[in-house]
Scaffold this motif. Sequence first.
Motif, PDB file in Angstrom:
ATOM      1  N   SER A  80       8.579   0.604  -8.874  1.00 66.22           N
ATOM      2  CA  SER A  80       8.581   1.159  -7.523  1.00 66.22           C
ATOM      3  C   SER A  80       9.361   2.458  -7.400  1.00 66.22           C
ATOM      4  N   ASN A  81      10.067   2.842  -8.432  1.00 63.88           N
ATOM      5  CA  ASN A  81      10.838   4.083  -8.345  1.00 63.88           C
ATOM      6  C   ASN A  81      10.821   4.804  -9.690  1.00 63.88           C
ATOM      7  N   VAL A  82      11.051   6.093  -9.634  1.00 63.23           N
ATOM      8  CA  VAL A  82      11.124   6.932 -10.827  1.00 63.23           C
ATOM      9  C   VAL A  82      12.533   7.498 -10.912  1.00 63.23           C
ATOM     10  N   VAL A  83      13.082   7.574 -12.120  1.00 62.19           N
ATOM     11  CA  VAL A  83      14.418   8.139 -12.282  1.00 62.19           C
ATOM     12  C   VAL A  83      14.312   9.454 -13.049  1.00 62.19           C
ATOM     13  N   ILE A  84      15.182  10.368 -12.677  1.00 62.13           N
ATOM     14  CA  ILE A  84      15.342  11.634 -13.402  1.00 62.13           C
ATOM     15  C   ILE A  84      16.697  11.569 -14.090  1.00 62.13           C
ATOM     16  N   GLY A  85      16.732  11.907 -15.368  1.00 64.40           N
ATOM     17  CA  GLY A  85      17.997  11.783 -16.091  1.00 64.40           C
ATOM     18  C   GLY A  85      18.165  12.835 -17.155  1.00 64.40           C
ATOM     19  N   ALA A 100       0.818  -1.218   0.000  1.00 64.55           N
ATOM     20  CA  ALA A 100       0.000   0.000   0.000  1.00 64.55           C
ATOM     21  C   ALA A 100       0.851   1.267   0.000  1.00 64.55           C
ATOM     22  N   VAL A 101       2.001   1.228   0.672  1.00 68.03           N
ATOM     23  CA  VAL A 101       2.833   2.439   0.752  1.00 68.03           C
ATOM     24  C   VAL A 101       3.792   2.557  -0.426  1.00 68.03           C
ATOM     25  N   LYS A 102       3.866   1.559  -1.273  1.00 66.32           N
ATOM     26  CA  LYS A 102       4.751   1.633  -2.433  1.00 66.32           C
ATOM     27  C   LYS A 102       4.284   2.720  -3.392  1.00 66.32           C
ATOM     28  N   PHE A 103       5.263   3.374  -4.003  1.00 66.55           N
ATOM     29  CA  PHE A 103       4.958   4.366  -5.027  1.00 66.55           C
ATOM     30  C   PHE A 103       4.797   3.648  -6.358  1.00 66.55           C
TER      31      PHE A 103
END
Length: 683
Positions: A376-381, A306-309
């Motif tokens: 589960s995660n987003v990257v900025i590049g 539930a807390v996962k993005f």
Amino acid sequence: MARNKEALLLLLDVGPSMHYVLPEVEKVCSMLVQKKLIYNKYDEVGIVLFGTEDTDNELTTEVGGYQHVVVMKNSKVVDGDIVEALQQLPRGTSDGDFLDAVIVAMDMLIKKFGETNKGKKRLCLITNAQCPIKDPYEGSKEEQVTTIAKQMTAHGMRMESIIIRGTLSQDANKEIIDENDRLLNIFSKETSTRLLYVEDPISLFGALKTRNITPVTVFKGDLELGPKLRIKVLVYKKTQEEKFPTLKKYSDKAPQTDKFATHEVKVDYEYKSAEDPDKVVPPDQRIKGYRYGPQIVPISSAEWDAVKFKPEKGVKLLGFTDSSNILRHQYMKDVYVFIAEPGNTKAVLAVSALSRAMKEMNKVAILRCAWRQGQSNVVIGVLTPNVSDRENIPDSFYFNILPFAEDVREFQFPSFSSFPASCQPNKQQLESAANFIKMLDLAPDGKKEVLLPDFTPNPVLARFYHYLDLKSKHPDASVPPLDYTLRKITEPETNLILQKESVVDSFRRSFELQGNPLKKPRRLLRDKTSDEAGKENITAPPANLIEYKSVKVENIGDLTPVQDFEAMISRRDSPDWVLKAIKDMKNKIFGMVEDSHEGDNYPKALECLIALRKGCILEQEPKQFNDFLKHLYNFCQEKNLQSFCEYLASKGLTLIPKTEAIDSDVTDEEARSFLVKSESKSD
């Protein structure tokens, strides 16, 4: 041949002009097969030699010609025999005709596989291309090469040509070399041929790609530039760290006669209660948790889910910025490549137009990427344009991940400018250091860069593959020394050091090692009078102030306050020790001055002040000392202890000026005149 497996034919020139480099050819080709035995054990490999004394190939028997070409090993599944054959290549006596070898190899692949396995048949040509090519019966050499290239494409064959070009011998014919280069360029243009020129054995090790990796898309979808503008793109990994093969557990309990035994080892885990060791806890009664202080906070799988993005899959443009705003050291992890969707003309044109515009304006793009749905995660590049200089290769982009604020590590190091002028390098030292650095430049003016990343193999991995092959044949074999060619990657170039010996000597003379006067035994320092200690050490260089102790001091005692202060300020298990040491030393000095009877504590207080001054310079805390000395002066005025200020002035103690610590806001004149003016005011 198994599905998705490769058939590779090695076309090796063993003629007289190649003898000097054949040991390196043996090593790199052996390593290629050794890696296939680990990663691609169903691939097939064959060996065709040209420039040999004998002739042994089917085309010579069937149609004639093709002299001095020997099929050393027919194409077969990789095994140890091929490795051994490659480690003992014969030395030929005739000039090698690489075109004959290419035709013989093509004939072998066509006869064995026909029209099947398109794209899985590969030729690898290794030669110096210094020997003449025979004239064809009809037409020109260029026309013959074009015809061969078309046949190669029709049968789904690929070829890579590695041309070894070191220092040309006096016998080398420049016209023949230029003609051969033109013919090889025709192959490169007409087929998917990889043409590489290498200058030395190290580059040869990196030029031959010894592991065939199937490209896998990381992302396939739209590059969103705006609400109404999207480009169809595919994203692949461009670079990735090559690691050791995964070690697995195998069982030797299976019968040796069982050829189909997997030797697999199955591992089962049981979780038992701490209160009742005989009771097994079933999975539905187990839960994971996080340690939070002294307690453990349980987190169920449902709560964790539930807390996962969970972002939406997509690649979105956030904006553009000047390329100078993105620094190279900010790149993280692997490098990706963005290409337009194959066959999509509009996407190819859009990617080309965007990359060329960014290149012209010196801009890069900042992207937000979620490669998969539910990631589960987003990257900025950062997206950097890669404009192609070849007609058959479209423009593309390189993508590097950038750090978030939590990923950045800002390490603070003391600046050399904070040290006194006596510790600053002089002009001669700066010049010697500059010449020394310039001498070790891998890309000197007018010469090609050495140890290029694309052509420099990992010596540790290369040594591992060689040892694994050796261990398979001799179980008790010890680890061999690093190969001479690979050792050149890990050690300084001997010839370069010898050529620039004068530069090395100049650098050594400019930075002669001298004894450290502060490294005398503490007993001898304590035996000096306080007057001598004050005169000699007030402005002494702080670089060697700290003497590390094995015993961790937590308080400044009355017996050895200076040593305790130095030990506390040298502790690095917490940044708080520096501030605590300075605070405790201030209190200790106040106590000494206030409890002094007719100045009996003045010498010891001065000694502590000197240590505090040096420590504040070293730890870049000049304001702490300067404010304390001013406060100490006011304290002495209030308590009728002007004699202590006079004592400090007579010993030459000053504030910390900007020349000694760049963070100080006190000038040299203010530092020198502080106690002198104060003394005159009191008069």
